[in-house]
Design a protein around this motif. Structure first.
Motif, PDB file in Angstrom:
ATOM      1  N   TYR A 170       0.882  -1.040  -0.136  1.00  0.00           N
ATOM      2  CA  TYR A 170      -0.030  -0.051  -0.124  1.00  0.00           C
ATOM      3  C   TYR A 170       0.953   1.055   0.098  1.00  0.00           C
ATOM      4  CZ  TYR A 170      -3.978   3.146   0.662  1.00  0.00           C
ATOM      5  OH  TYR A 170      -5.097   3.960   0.772  1.00  0.00           O
TER       6      TYR A 170
ATOM      7  N   GLY B   6      -7.874  -2.714   3.667  1.00  0.00           N
ATOM      8  CA  GLY B   6      -8.931  -2.801   2.592  1.00  0.00           C
ATOM      9  C   GLY B   6      -9.821  -1.550   2.640  1.00  0.00           C
ATOM     10  N   PHE B   7      -9.920  -0.984   3.705  1.00  0.00           N
ATOM     11  CA  PHE B   7     -10.675   0.220   3.813  1.00  0.00           C
ATOM     12  C   PHE B   7     -10.012   1.455   3.051  1.00  0.00           C
ATOM     13  CE2 PHE B   7     -11.484   4.154   6.052  1.00  0.00           C
ATOM     14  CZ  PHE B   7     -12.962   4.631   5.949  1.00  0.00           C
TER      15      PHE B   7
ATOM     16  N   ARG C 197      -7.731   1.050   0.930  1.00  0.00           N
ATOM     17  CA  ARG C 197      -7.582   1.056  -0.340  1.00  0.00           C
ATOM     18  C   ARG C 197      -8.922   1.643  -1.122  1.00  0.00           C
ATOM     19  NH1 ARG C 197      -3.667  -1.597  -2.594  1.00  0.00           N
ATOM     20  NH2 ARG C 197      -3.450  -2.991  -0.685  1.00  0.00           N
ATOM     21  N   THR C 198      -9.741   1.080  -0.477  1.00  0.00           N
ATOM     22  CA  THR C 198     -11.398   1.213  -1.199  1.00  0.00           C
ATOM     23  C   THR C 198     -11.841   2.756  -1.065  1.00  0.00           C
ATOM     24  OG1 THR C 198     -12.200  -0.897  -0.479  1.00  0.00           O
ATOM     25  CG2 THR C 198     -13.749   0.673  -0.844  1.00  0.00           C
ATOM     26  N   THR C 199     -11.506   3.582   0.043  1.00  0.00           N
ATOM     27  CA  THR C 199     -11.707   4.632   0.179  1.00  0.00           C
ATOM     28  C   THR C 199     -10.575   5.775  -0.447  1.00  0.00           C
ATOM     29  OG1 THR C 199     -10.878   4.688   2.490  1.00  0.00           O
ATOM     30  CG2 THR C 199     -13.148   4.423   2.140  1.00  0.00           C
ATOM     31  N   LYS C 200      -9.534   4.851  -0.823  1.00  0.00           N
ATOM     32  CA  LYS C 200      -8.436   6.023  -1.316  1.00  0.00           C
ATOM     33  C   LYS C 200      -7.782   6.927  -0.326  1.00  0.00           C
ATOM     34  CE  LYS C 200     -10.324   6.022  -6.058  1.00  0.00           C
ATOM     35  NZ  LYS C 200     -10.908   6.632  -7.179  1.00  0.00           N
TER      36      LYS C 200
ATOM     37  N   ASN D 263     -15.638   0.525  11.757  1.00  0.00           N
ATOM     38  CA  ASN D 263     -15.989   1.349  10.884  1.00  0.00           C
ATOM     39  C   ASN D 263     -15.916   2.805  11.104  1.00  0.00           C
ATOM     40  OD1 ASN D 263     -18.508   2.986   8.909  1.00  0.00           O
ATOM     41  ND2 ASN D 263     -16.759   1.424   7.810  1.00  0.00           N
TER      42      ASN D 263
ATOM     43  N   ARG E 196     -10.527   8.707   8.563  1.00  0.00           N
ATOM     44  CA  ARG E 196     -10.410   9.465   7.235  1.00  0.00           C
ATOM     45  C   ARG E 196     -10.882  10.972   7.126  1.00  0.00           C
ATOM     46  NH1 ARG E 196     -13.963   8.343   1.970  1.00  0.00           N
ATOM     47  NH2 ARG E 196     -15.361   7.659   3.194  1.00  0.00           N
TER      48      ARG E 196
ATOM     49  N   GLU F 132     -22.668   7.889  -4.761  1.00  0.00           N
ATOM     50  CA  GLU F 132     -21.505   7.301  -4.070  1.00  0.00           C
ATOM     51  C   GLU F 132     -20.459   7.915  -4.804  1.00  0.00           C
ATOM     52  OE1 GLU F 132     -21.424   3.089  -4.583  1.00  0.00           O
ATOM     53  OE2 GLU F 132     -23.476   2.781  -3.761  1.00  0.00           O
ATOM     54  N   GLU F 133     -20.253   8.325  -6.176  1.00  0.00           N
ATOM     55  CA  GLU F 133     -19.274   8.843  -6.993  1.00  0.00           C
ATOM     56  C   GLU F 133     -19.129  10.399  -6.486  1.00  0.00           C
ATOM     57  OE1 GLU F 133     -17.987  10.234 -11.368  1.00  0.00           O
ATOM     58  OE2 GLU F 133     -19.872   9.071 -11.010  1.00  0.00           O
TER      59      GLU F 133
ATOM     60  N   GLN G 228     -17.427  10.638  -2.967  1.00  0.00           N
ATOM     61  CA  GLN G 228     -15.814  10.498  -3.161  1.00  0.00           C
ATOM     62  C   GLN G 228     -15.301  11.883  -3.556  1.00  0.00           C
ATOM     63  OE1 GLN G 228     -14.213   7.807  -2.035  1.00  0.00           O
ATOM     64  NE2 GLN G 228     -12.448   9.051  -2.698  1.00  0.00           N
TER      65      GLN G 228
END
Length: 684
Positions: free
Chosen positions: A373, A394-395, A397-400, A504, A511, A646-647, A650
């Motif tokens: 990572y 994983g979190f 990576r998914t959320t950048k 979470n 984040r 969702e997009e 982000q």
């Protein structure tokens, strides 16, 4: 006076120890209380009936009579307490009854006599006490007394000793705090006097580590003061060895070489005869590696670690990262103790064993058996569990999410959360620290590190084991109320740490917090395109300890200029769902422009008129424009709609807005976490 009181109490404790006792008698408790200024009623020890009658006569009015026996801790259970005794005949009868009951309860008990104590006036019962917590050491406790207090377990804790201000804060930390201020026509109690009882007990246990528990139960609090009707003091049966601590400068020096290494050696038994592995020269021993080595990463079976660690010591390597399992986690405590001894002898700090490794992204370092990572950022994440470590990865990576480090701690044979917290507090790349922990080896060291870090950056903790059973076999009322999680909860809050309720939540706080500017006041305004979202957002604001701003008439009129007649100003500001992008933009601009508004919560409703990405782009543009002008306010958003939201979320996250789809709770929870940190850091 301080020296005199210490000598007085020391003599008392030494006498009890010499007699093989683990508890003080009531008269001894009185001497101890007087030495530390703990307010208790007048009392005398009567060894026979005539002395009891004479003692009672010297107190005006009724008295309380209690058995005095080093072998009878629970006096009430033994029938050894009689309240409201008045007159010579009653005193004689009570004396005889108490002695008889005590002998029936414990036939071999040593009985020194009966304590005759002046009866306190009626008032509010509270309990002040102190316990020895296995993680945090001496902890002072305060709880509402009586039947209600026992049922609710409405208790609060602080590290001992406490200051006068910290003691006073405890009175406001219980759910029943208003009772102390006076309710339904009943006068409030002397809060300062109650706080002084707390402070003095906390100083007592801090001065004498061998005191395991103190219980003032009950303390009778009235408008004119606070006095302990009974004091119980229990001594520890054995001393706990202190953990080795390192100076702050030494921690930072070692951690710098761990997190910013110039060279790393991997100790691997997979191919011991190879001349090179993946293009890197291989050596038979780490002692053969030329030059200095900052970190040795061990990827060998547990049984080989000790010998290899000796070699690392001869090489003067300051850090060893122990990936292998097979140590204390499976009962191999001796093997783990052996590697700790080797490390201490050579001056090596150990990370692990039983870990997945660690990442230091700004150094492009991935010392782990997990996937790489390399997204650099300001979030440092740690976990005691390998599984949680993979969830973190994983979190991210998914959320950048950009991270400065991800570190596994495993068995924490040496390096632990306070070492990492000390480093991350100074690391310029780290803006927020989030830690999953199952326990703390040294709670006080962690609190010390947190207090040094919180004024500079947020610290988020996920403490596993919230349902742990409370203290067992406690010898006092206070001890019975001290559950592991209750102590953690209060003391982490005292340290300024943000406690996350779940995994979470921890990850989302980590984040979001670096993204949100620090608020400069408490006025929160909701702007929403959906009345239903507005109601839920309002609930969330209240749930997270935030305040909805009361909109003044001029601001109300200003908002009304931009919303349709069937919308609603006030707070929430309901612009309705059919409004074009210009209405969202105008109201958001107004919220950012007005200095009386300190934070915005946006509720977006997916419509054809204002599609999700249009809302996201205009919000990001307006926020960026105001930040360029020096106006920085936290802006969080809840987006309700189809999958396009969702997009849009982000997009906002990447541009300074904290946004979540399908939820009204998460954005406000993140805002609440930012406010909690700002308060703890003294920025509000």
């Amino acid at each position: 006076m301080t020296g005199d009181r210490v000598l007085t109490v020391r003599a008392l404790l030494d006498t009890a120890r010499a007699e093989g006792r683990t508890a003080l008698t009531a008269p001894e408790g009185k001497v101890l209380a007087d030495a530390y200024g703990i307010a208790v009623p007048g009392e005398e020890l009567a060894t026979d009936v005539d002395e009891a009658v004479a003692a009672a006569a010297r107190f005006a009015g009724p008295v309380v009579m209690k058995i005095v026996s080093p072998d009878t801790l629970h006096k009430t259970e033994a029938g050894g307490v009689v309240v409201g005794v008045e007159g010579a005949a009653d005193v004689r009868a009570a004396f005889c009854r108490i002695i008889e009951n005590a002998r029936a309860y414990h036939s071999a008990a040593r009985i020194e006599g009966v304590q005759v104590q002046e009866l306190l006036p009626q008032g509010q019962e509270v309990v002040v006490g102190a316990v020895t917590d296995p993680t945090f050491g001496k902890v002072v406790a305060f709880v509402l007394g009586g039947v209600l207090g026992g049922l609710l377990k409405d208790v609060t804790f602080r590290l001992a000793p406490v200051t006068a201000d910290e003691a006073m804060s405890m009175l406001d930390s219980i759910r029943s705090a208003e009772i102390l201020r006076g309710v339904r026509g009943r006068a409030g109690v002397d809060r300062w006097a109650v706080a002084e009882q707390i402070r003095r007990v906390s100083q007592l246990v801090a001065d004498f580590p061998e005191i395991a528990e103190v219980d003032l139960n009950p303390v009778i609090a009235t408008p004119g003061g606070a006095m302990a009707a009974d004091i119980r003091v229990i001594l520890a049966e054995s001393s706990t060895p202190s953990r080795r601590r390192y100076p702050r400068d030494a921690i930072l020096l070692t951690m710098r070489r761990l997190m910013q290494p110039a060279s790393v050696a991997v100790i691997d038994a997979s191919n011991p005869k190879a001349d090179d592995i993946l293009g890197r020269k291989a050596y038979k021993s780490v002692t053969d590696v030329p030059g200095e080595v900052d970190v040795a990463v061990f990827a060998i079976p547990a049984r080989f670690v000790a010998a290899a660690l000796e070699e690392a010591g001869r090489k003067n390597i300051p850090n060893a990262v122990l990936i292998p399992s097979g140590f204390a986690e499976i009962g191999e405590h001796e093997l783990q103790a052996r590697i700790v001894e080797i490390a201490e002898r050579h001056g090596i700090r150990l990370l692990g064993p039983n870990i997945y490794g660690y990442y230091s992204t700004w150094q492009d370092l991935c010392a782990t058996f997990c996937t790489p990572y390399d997204v650099k950022g300001g979030v440092a994440l740690t976990s005691q569990s390998g599984g949680i470590g993979m969830a973190i990865l994983g979190f991210a990576r998914t959320t950048k999410t950009g991270v400065s480090a991800i570190v596994g701690l495993g068995n924490k044979s040496d390096l632990d959360e306070d070492d990492l917290l000390t480093w991350f507090g100074e690391d310029p790349h780290t803006k927020c620290i989030a830690m999953h922990l199952e326990d703390l080896k040294d709670g006080r060291a962690f609190v010390e590190a947190a207090r040094a870090t919180v004024p500079k950056k947020p610290v988020v903790v996920l403490k596993a084991g919230r349902t742990a059973v409370g203290a067992k076999a406690a010898g006092s009322h206070t001890g019975a109320l001290a559950g592991d999680d209750a102590v953690y909860d209060d003391i982490l809050r005292q340290a300024g740490v943000i406690r996350a309720p779940g995994l979470n939540d921890m990850l989302e706080y980590a984040r979001a917090l670096p993204v949100l500017p620090t608020p400069r006041g408490g006025n929160v305004v909701i702007i929403t395109g959906s009345g239903g979202s507005g109601v839920l957002l309002s609930d969330a604001v209240t749930d997270h300890g935030l305040s909805l701003m009361e909109i003044p008439p001029d601001l109300d009129e200003a908002f009304r200029r931009f919303i349709p007649p069937f919308g609603a100003a006030g707070n929430p500001v309901d612009i309705t769902g059919g409004e074009p992008p210009s209405t969202y933009e105008a109201t958001i601009r107004l919220g950012l422009e007005d200095p009386r508004i300190h934070a915005l919560v946006l509720g977006y409703w997916h419509t054809i008129v204002t599609p999700p990405m249009v809302f996201a782009e205009l919000t990001a543009r307006v926020v960026a424009e105001f930040r360029e002008r020096g106006v920085e306010k936290p802006v969080v958003a809840s987006l309700a709609g189809d999958v396009e939201v969702e997009e849009a979320c982000q997009y906002l996250f990447e541009r300074g807005g904290v946004a979540y789809p399908y939820t009204t709770e998460k954005p406000v929870a993140a805002l609440g976490a930012k406010y909690r940190w700002a308060r703890a850091a003294g920025l509000l």
